[in-house]
Scaffold this active site. Structure first.
Site, mmCIF file in Angstrom:
data_model
loop_
_atom_site.group_PDB
_atom_site.id
_atom_site.type_symbol
_atom_site.label_atom_id
_atom_site.label_comp_id
_atom_site.label_asym_id
_atom_site.label_seq_id
_atom_site.Cartn_x
_atom_site.Cartn_y
_atom_site.Cartn_z
ATOM 1 N N LEU A 69 -3.934 -7.797 -2.416
ATOM 2 C CA LEU A 69 -3.673 -8.685 -1.282
ATOM 3 C C LEU A 69 -4.914 -9.422 -0.806
ATOM 4 O O LEU A 69 -4.825 -10.271 0.081
ATOM 5 C CB LEU A 69 -3.063 -7.885 -0.133
ATOM 6 C CG LEU A 69 -1.776 -7.136 -0.476
ATOM 7 C CD1 LEU A 69 -1.232 -6.428 0.753
ATOM 8 C CD2 LEU A 69 -0.727 -8.080 -1.057
ATOM 9 N N ASN A 92 1.543 -2.117 5.358
ATOM 10 C CA ASN A 92 0.834 -0.847 5.440
ATOM 11 C C ASN A 92 -0.545 -0.878 4.775
ATOM 12 O O ASN A 92 -1.422 -0.104 5.148
ATOM 13 C CB ASN A 92 1.675 0.259 4.788
ATOM 14 C CG ASN A 92 0.943 1.567 4.708
ATOM 15 O OD1 ASN A 92 0.731 2.260 5.703
ATOM 16 N ND2 ASN A 92 0.515 1.940 3.512
ATOM 17 N N GLY A 123 0.809 -1.215 0.000
ATOM 18 C CA GLY A 123 0.000 0.000 0.000
ATOM 19 C C GLY A 123 0.837 1.257 0.000
ATOM 20 O O GLY A 123 0.588 2.182 0.774
ATOM 21 N N SER A 124 1.821 1.317 -0.897
ATOM 22 C CA SER A 124 2.809 2.405 -0.840
ATOM 23 C C SER A 124 2.756 3.356 -2.019
ATOM 24 O O SER A 124 3.726 4.048 -2.309
ATOM 25 C CB SER A 124 4.214 1.819 -0.700
ATOM 26 O OG SER A 124 4.477 0.824 -1.666
ATOM 27 N N THR A 125 1.620 3.432 -2.704
ATOM 28 C CA THR A 125 1.522 4.364 -3.818
ATOM 29 C C THR A 125 1.182 5.777 -3.367
ATOM 30 O O THR A 125 1.294 6.726 -4.144
ATOM 31 C CB THR A 125 0.465 3.905 -4.837
ATOM 32 O OG1 THR A 125 -0.813 3.824 -4.182
ATOM 33 C CG2 THR A 125 0.836 2.559 -5.429
ATOM 34 N N LYS A 139 -7.141 -3.979 13.424
ATOM 35 C CA LYS A 139 -5.818 -3.478 13.771
ATOM 36 C C LYS A 139 -5.377 -3.972 15.153
ATOM 37 O O LYS A 139 -4.173 -4.226 15.373
ATOM 38 C CB LYS A 139 -5.800 -1.952 13.719
ATOM 39 C CG LYS A 139 -5.957 -1.387 12.310
ATOM 40 C CD LYS A 139 -4.811 -1.822 11.413
ATOM 41 C CE LYS A 139 -4.849 -1.151 10.059
ATOM 42 N NZ LYS A 139 -3.697 -1.503 9.216
ATOM 43 N N ILE A 182 -3.927 11.452 10.555
ATOM 44 C CA ILE A 182 -2.855 11.868 9.652
ATOM 45 C C ILE A 182 -3.465 12.431 8.371
ATOM 46 O O ILE A 182 -4.436 11.890 7.841
ATOM 47 C CB ILE A 182 -1.930 10.677 9.308
ATOM 48 C CG1 ILE A 182 -1.383 10.020 10.594
ATOM 49 C CG2 ILE A 182 -0.781 11.136 8.407
ATOM 50 C CD1 ILE A 182 -0.515 10.904 11.455
ATOM 51 N N TYR A 195 -12.634 -1.748 11.712
ATOM 52 C CA TYR A 195 -11.265 -1.340 11.385
ATOM 53 C C TYR A 195 -10.389 -1.425 12.636
ATOM 54 O O TYR A 195 -9.297 -1.993 12.609
ATOM 55 C CB TYR A 195 -11.273 0.072 10.814
ATOM 56 C CG TYR A 195 -9.914 0.573 10.373
ATOM 57 C CD1 TYR A 195 -9.324 0.106 9.209
ATOM 58 C CD2 TYR A 195 -9.227 1.536 11.127
ATOM 59 C CE1 TYR A 195 -8.079 0.572 8.800
ATOM 60 C CE2 TYR A 195 -7.991 2.002 10.719
ATOM 61 C CZ TYR A 195 -7.427 1.525 9.561
ATOM 62 O OH TYR A 195 -6.196 1.981 9.151
#
Length: 244
Positions: free
Chosen positions: A63, A85, A15-17, A154, A183, A150
């Protein structure tokens, strides 16, 4: 000796785009790692993100699909660093999630983490060095009225970190968790455009402001480096005190 030196190391950041994942990948690359940039849907999005990060390779894989997790491993081979991530988040009241939404969140946020750790840990064990960092959430601790599943996913991922860490530690492999608070990322952009909502969120944070992806990535860098070798089964909460 240069600290946080990752020269010669390879990293996969799921998930790093964009957002936190992108900033983690960028910082790992800046410190010398070869980084695999992963996204779920778009080859083009992976490619564009990779073009912004030196010494990186785009590897698209959804995934949620077991065969694509296998293909992801075939594309990357063994890595030294695995950053989990990627996640999916639906906002609903606790009793309004569909079965499909339940399965999708749990499969992405928890099941895929288990399968990726299982897949990549073997190479780390063989080499005698490895770093696994899961990205959690302040919602592990806060009872958000629309993010119950969610938060549950986690919290379960954090428990997985604690359970797996002792088994991998003798092989020089650490497993840790980093939990961000509110964030400013593309996922939250639309909500934060509402100034009243943004003020409400900021007022709930003891530090008084919403964080940036660059507030998260340095802690991940520490955990992925040799300097973090004695930290395992632990968590770093980075939320401006929001969980308090």
């Amino acid at each position: 000796m240069k600290i946080f030196d990752l020269n010669g190391k390879t990293a996969l950041v799921t998930g790093s785009t964009q957002g936190i994942g992108f900033e983690i990948a960028r910082l790992l690359s800046e410190h010398g790692a070869k980084v695999f940039i992963n996204g779920a849907v778009s080859d083009e999005k992976c490619k564009k993100a990779s073009e912004k990060i030196p010494n990186s390779v785009p590897v698209r894989a959804n995934l949620l699909k077991l065969d694509e997790i296998e293909k992801l491993y075939e594309m990357t081979g063994d890595v030294d660093i695995l950053v989990l991530n990627a996640s999916i988040q639906y906002k609903r009241k606790w009793n309004e999630f569909t079965l499909e939404e339940y399965d999708t969140q749990m499969n992405c946020n928890l099941k895929s983490s288990y399968l990726l750790i299982k897949k990549y840990a073997e190479g780390m064990k063989s080499s005698g060095w490895g770093r696994i960092v899961a990205i959690g959430s302040v919602n592990q601790y806060k009872q958000h009225p629309e993010l119950s599943l969610y938060g549950i996913s986690k919290a379960a991922q954090m428990k997985m970190v604690q359970n797996f860490a002792p088994f991998l530690a003798p092989y020089g492999v650490t497993v840790n968790n980093v939990s961000p608070g509110a964030i400013d990322t593309p996922r939250n952009a639309e909500a934060l455009e509402n100034e009243d909502f943004k003020k409400k969120v900021s007022d709930s944070i003891p530090c008084g402001y919403i964080g940036l992806p660059s507030d998260i990535s340095p802690a991940v860098l520490l955990l992925c480096s040799e300097e973090g070798r004695y930290i395992t089964g632990s968590e770093i909460i980075i939320d401006g005190g929001m969980h308090l």
